[in-house]
Scaffold this motif. Structure first.
Motif, PDB file in Angstrom:
ATOM      1  N   VAL A 283       6.604  -8.453  -0.705  1.00 35.50           N
ATOM      2  CA  VAL A 283       7.852  -8.553  -1.458  1.00 35.50           C
ATOM      3  C   VAL A 283       7.689  -7.967  -2.863  1.00 35.50           C
ATOM      4  O   VAL A 283       8.552  -7.230  -3.357  1.00 35.50           O
ATOM      5  CB  VAL A 283       8.307 -10.028  -1.533  1.00 35.50           C
ATOM      6  N   ILE A 284       6.571  -8.276  -3.492  1.00 38.05           N
ATOM      7  CA  ILE A 284       6.329  -7.781  -4.856  1.00 38.05           C
ATOM      8  C   ILE A 284       6.218  -6.254  -4.860  1.00 38.05           C
ATOM      9  O   ILE A 284       6.801  -5.573  -5.707  1.00 38.05           O
ATOM     10  CB  ILE A 284       5.051  -8.421  -5.426  1.00 38.05           C
ATOM     11  N   MET A 285       5.477  -5.694  -3.922  1.00 43.56           N
ATOM     12  CA  MET A 285       5.267  -4.250  -3.908  1.00 43.56           C
ATOM     13  C   MET A 285       6.534  -3.493  -3.546  1.00 43.56           C
ATOM     14  O   MET A 285       6.761  -2.372  -4.031  1.00 43.56           O
ATOM     15  CB  MET A 285       4.143  -3.905  -2.928  1.00 43.56           C
ATOM     16  N   VAL A 286       7.389  -4.076  -2.699  1.00 45.31           N
ATOM     17  CA  VAL A 286       8.658  -3.413  -2.369  1.00 45.31           C
ATOM     18  C   VAL A 286       9.589  -3.391  -3.568  1.00 45.31           C
ATOM     19  O   VAL A 286      10.386  -2.451  -3.754  1.00 45.31           O
ATOM     20  CB  VAL A 286       9.311  -4.114  -1.159  1.00 45.31           C
ATOM     21  N   SER A 287       9.510  -4.414  -4.430  1.00 44.21           N
ATOM     22  CA  SER A 287      10.399  -4.473  -5.598  1.00 44.21           C
ATOM     23  C   SER A 287       9.914  -3.590  -6.740  1.00 44.21           C
ATOM     24  O   SER A 287      10.673  -3.326  -7.685  1.00 44.21           O
ATOM     25  CB  SER A 287      10.520  -5.920  -6.086  1.00 44.21           C
ATOM     26  N   LEU A 288       8.681  -3.118  -6.693  1.00 39.54           N
ATOM     27  CA  LEU A 288       8.146  -2.295  -7.791  1.00 39.54           C
ATOM     28  C   LEU A 288       8.918  -0.989  -7.999  1.00 39.54           C
ATOM     29  O   LEU A 288       9.190  -0.605  -9.137  1.00 39.54           O
ATOM     30  CB  LEU A 288       6.668  -2.006  -7.549  1.00 39.54           C
ATOM     31  N   PRO A 289       9.276  -0.244  -6.934  1.00 39.16           N
ATOM     32  CA  PRO A 289      10.045   0.993  -7.184  1.00 39.16           C
ATOM     33  C   PRO A 289      11.362   0.732  -7.893  1.00 39.16           C
ATOM     34  O   PRO A 289      11.761   1.514  -8.776  1.00 39.16           O
ATOM     35  CB  PRO A 289      10.266   1.551  -5.774  1.00 39.16           C
ATOM     36  N   LEU A 290      12.067  -0.358  -7.556  1.00 41.96           N
ATOM     37  CA  LEU A 290      13.322  -0.676  -8.244  1.00 41.96           C
ATOM     38  C   LEU A 290      13.063  -1.000  -9.702  1.00 41.96           C
ATOM     39  O   LEU A 290      13.833  -0.598 -10.597  1.00 41.96           O
ATOM     40  CB  LEU A 290      14.006  -1.853  -7.542  1.00 41.96           C
TER      41      LEU A 290
END
Length: 301
Positions: free
Chosen positions: A278-285
């Protein structure tokens, strides 16, 4: 022949403005093909460039190579009008060449070899090394020269007498075909294969990767689809283009390995396989918001 013309600007940051001026002046010189580019800070030779793309056209037949290389160069000038293009060697087939093609069967029947034919041809055209003669301790080369009036042509060469192993004398025309052709000033080979290289220097406003993609998609790909490039004839790119491709592949591999290591480390710290994802998916945003914020700071501060 090749030569170099250099110009220096009193203002180093405006040196590139001299390129259009020198190009326009060179067009007024008949029979001169000029290529200008701005040298980089760490260039170690004239005519080199840190943004150089070498397009190699490789194949066995010289006439076919010249045709393909000419089309490649014309295509580059069409899709990148301001790019510099310099062929190596020159694409002009204007240099006469006297070519002797021995017939293997007839030469073998005469008890001779291609070296024997070449020795006689050398003696007729210029001179052929025969042996060494020692005089007072000094070695003197002995050369064999066939008398002539200095105006050798293909007909005279065809009539040169060749002694056979049986003791008979036959003309060269009975053992080989002699023809006058036009050829390039020099022959370039890559991995023992005949090649013509088009050196392309993209204009400053065009990224190197974009220029490479344009050449591959708009020039190389149509030739491959039409069947003009097969196993015998092919086009490859090297120079800075090759280094850029290798660097890009290495960066992608390192990037994937870094993501995997980061995920495994976070999974060990959080003792969960879901939270790190979840954390890594939110990094691009979050990165998009950070870039927009920096842009706003640059506009108002």
């Amino acid at each position: 022949g090749n030569g170099y013309l250099s110009a220096k600007s009193d203002e180093p940051l405006r040196a590139s403005e001299l390129i259009p001026l020198l190009s326009s002046l060179s067009k007024k010189l008949p029979g001169v093909e000029a290529h200008f580019n701005q040298l980089g800070l760490f260039n170690n030779s004239w005519g080199s460039s840190s943004r150089n793309i070498e397009v190699h056209v490789i194949g066995p037949d010289l006439d076919r190579l010249v045709e393909l290389a000419t089309r490649v160069r014309s295509g580059v000038q069409e899709i990148l009008p301001e790019a510099g293009t310099r062929p190596e060697p020159s694409l002009e087939m204007g240099k006469p060449e006297l070519r002797v093609l021995p017939d293997k069967v007839r030469v073998a029947e005469a008890g001779l070899s291609n070296n024997d034919i070449g020795f006689t041809v050398d003696a007729f055209i210029d001179s052929a090394y025969a042996d060494k003669y020692i005089l007072d301790g000094d070695e003197i080369d002995l050369a064999l020269v066939i008398d002539g009036d200095g105006s050798q042509d293909d007909r005279q060469l065809e009539e040169v007498p060749i002694p056979t192993a049986a003791g008979t004398i036959v003309p060269l025309s009975s053992l080989a075909d002699v023809e006058m052709v036009s050829s390039l000033q020099s022959i370039r080979r890559i991995n023992r294969e005949r090649a013509i290289t088009i050196n392309v220097t993209p204009p400053d406003g065009v990224p190197l990767a974009a220029a490479i993609d344009s050449i591959e998609n708009e020039i190389v790909a149509p030739l491959e689809e039409s069947g003009e490039l097969d196993g015998l004839y092919r086009i490859s790119m090297s120079g800075t283009a090759d280094k850029l491709r290798d660097t890009w592949d290495a960066l992608w591999l390192n990037f994937l390995v870094a993501i995997l290591i980061t995920y495994l480390l976070m999974a060990a710290l959080f003792e969960s396989w879901v939270y790190p994802l979840v954390i890594m998916v939110s990094l691009p945003l979050a990165a998009v918001g950070g870039i927009v914020g920096l842009r706003l700071v640059g506009l108002f501060v």
